[in-house]
Scaffold this motif. Structure first.
Motif, short mmCIF file in Angstrom:
data_model
loop_
_atom_site.label_atom_id
_atom_site.label_comp_id
_atom_site.label_asym_id
_atom_site.label_seq_id
_atom_site.Cartn_x
_atom_site.Cartn_y
_atom_site.Cartn_z
N ALA A 11 0.94 -1.13 0.05
CA ALA A 11 -0.11 0.05 0.08
C ALA A 11 1.02 1.26 0.05
N THR A 12 1.83 1.09 -0.89
CA THR A 12 2.77 2.37 -0.84
C THR A 12 2.06 3.59 -1.10
N ARG A 13 0.90 3.63 -1.86
CA ARG A 13 0.14 4.80 -2.15
C ARG A 13 -0.44 5.60 -1.20
N LEU A 14 -0.57 4.77 -0.02
CA LEU A 14 -1.44 5.11 1.14
C LEU A 14 -0.20 5.52 2.26
N PRO A 22 -2.56 -1.42 8.45
CA PRO A 22 -2.96 -2.23 7.14
C PRO A 22 -4.19 -1.73 6.50
N LYS A 23 -4.25 -1.65 5.19
CA LYS A 23 -5.30 -0.75 4.42
C LYS A 23 -6.47 -1.38 4.69
N LEU A 24 -6.57 -2.79 5.18
CA LEU A 24 -7.89 -3.32 5.49
C LEU A 24 -8.51 -2.57 7.07
N ILE A 77 -0.59 -16.70 4.75
CA ILE A 77 0.45 -15.79 4.90
C ILE A 77 1.45 -16.06 4.10
N GLU A 78 1.76 -15.03 3.24
CA GLU A 78 2.91 -15.42 2.43
C GLU A 78 4.19 -14.83 2.93
N PRO A 79 5.26 -15.75 2.99
CA PRO A 79 6.68 -14.96 3.74
C PRO A 79 7.03 -13.98 2.74
N ASN A 105 -9.94 -7.56 -4.48
CA ASN A 105 -8.84 -6.92 -4.07
C ASN A 105 -9.11 -6.16 -2.92
N GLY A 106 -8.19 -5.96 -1.68
CA GLY A 106 -8.51 -5.42 -0.62
C GLY A 106 -8.55 -4.12 -0.65
N ASP A 107 -8.89 -3.36 -1.65
CA ASP A 107 -9.27 -1.98 -1.59
C ASP A 107 -10.22 -1.71 -2.56
#
Ligand code: GTP
Length: 341
Positions: A11-14, A22-24, A77-79, A105-107
């Protein structure tokens, strides 16, 4: 039906708001985005939601929990970040191979009717992916789609510059049949938009379902995040419309001292304190932030658990990172980004 929310980017743009949050969990008129999304998914028959996460995964797990808004929440969860396709491959066992599943998408904040897209998918046996589409004025930031008259997607162009005027794009909402999981490259980062969708379109396995007449926001950028809050504030029942100039929202447990002024288009999340003599207008303040006396905040976004010392001034377009403390008397001009002070 199972649902999966892609919530693993940086979420670099936030930034800087997304550094600690977290964006969520960003508030949409005071309600965390995850809750807005779960309430939207539930009527479509979703009972279990998988959150595909990496950055800030622990924080999400702790704050979101395993049961929310009546839905079961699981974590994949992704490492390392796996893009928009890799996370589906990683969650394959959780998604199962029996029935189609929903991916969002989570946004995305929208009132598009997910039941209709599920039905469109179920009604067509020859399709492996049904994707929601929306018309936007500038498609170059999205996946531009061309369909034939039967709504089969013929071409899928991610972030093409080759476009003039408005266009119909991928809304970030899909129903996928389990077969699609077999078509995701087996290792590393995968962009579903660039590596999987164009092939499905070529093989005639993809259809579009256009969302018209409702709302759709991609809240992954600050201007869009502000816009969704403003526009939903105007429609919300939880809003105070007493002011002539425009609505305001004050979350539960917030304390506004008597001579503090909360002006039009101010949105305060839960447990915000605004002390006497302070004025807030046209701003979004995240939860548990403390605004000491005689501050002036206009057109700003202030992160969670911030302390603004007495007399702090924030100019239009300013962003204040979460969990910091700003000493008394500091003034920040237009478009300031405040990381620490
Ligand atoms: P920017 O850094 O601001 O571009 O945001 P982003 O990282 O969130 O990327 P983008 O908006 O293009 O991503 C679309 C959706 O996919 C968002 O909901 C992201 O949370 C999600 N996403 C992006 N990359 C990954 C990833 O590597 N893993 C997972 N699980 N989700 C991702």
């Amino acid at each position: 039906m199972k649902g999966l929310i892609l919530a693993g980017g940086f979420a670099t743009r936030l930034r800087p708001l997304s550094c600690s949050k977290p964006k969520l969990l960003f508030p949409i008129v005071g309600v965390p985005l995850i809750d807005v999304m779960l309430d939207w998914m539930k009527p479509a028959g979703v009972t279990e939601v998988i959150l595909a996460v990496n950055h800030l995964a622990d924080r999400m797990r702790k704050e979101i929990g395993e049961k929310r808004r009546g839905l079961d929440v699981l974590y994949s969860i992704e490492p390392e970040p796996l893009g928009t396709g890799g996370p589906l491959r990683l969650a394959k066992n959780l998604l199962g191979s029996d029935e189609p599943f929903l991916v969002i998408n989570g946004d995305i904040v929208s009132n598009l009717d997910l039941r209709k897209i599920v039905k469109a998918h179920e009604d067509n046996d020859h399709i492996e992916a049904t994707i929601a589409l929306v018309e936007v004025p500038d498609p170059s930031h999205y996946g531009l789609v061309r369909m034939d008259k039967d709504r089969r997607i013929k071409q899928f162009d991610e972030k093409t510059k080759n476009v003039d005027g408005s266009g119909v794009v991928n809304a970030g909402v899909y129903i996928l049949s389990p077969e699609v999981l077999e078509k995701i490259p087996s290792s590393g980062m995968v962009s579903i938009e660039r590596q999987v969708f164009p092939k499905l379109a070529k093989d005639n396995l993809m259809q579009g379902w256009e969302h018209r007449g409702g709302y759709w926001y991609d809240v992954g950028k600050i201007p869009d995040y502000v816009r969704v809050n403003r526009e939903l504030l105007e429609q919300s029942d939880a809003t105070n419309r007493a002011g002539k100039e425009g609505p305001t929202y004050v979350g539960r447990g917030s304390v506004i001292e008597q001579s503090a002024q909360i002006g039009a288009y101010s949105i305060l999340s839960d447990k915000v304190t605004v002390k006497s003599g302070s004025r807030i207008r046209d701003s979004i303040v995240f939860e548990e932030t403390l605004v000491e006396e005689k501050c002036q905040i206009e057109g700003a976004i202030v992160g969670e658990r911030v302390r603004l010392g007495t007399g702090v001034r924030l100019g239009p377009g300013s962003l204040v990172a979460g969990e910091i403390s700003i000493p008394a008397g500091r003034t920040f001009g237009e478009n300031s980004v405040v990381l620490n002070a």
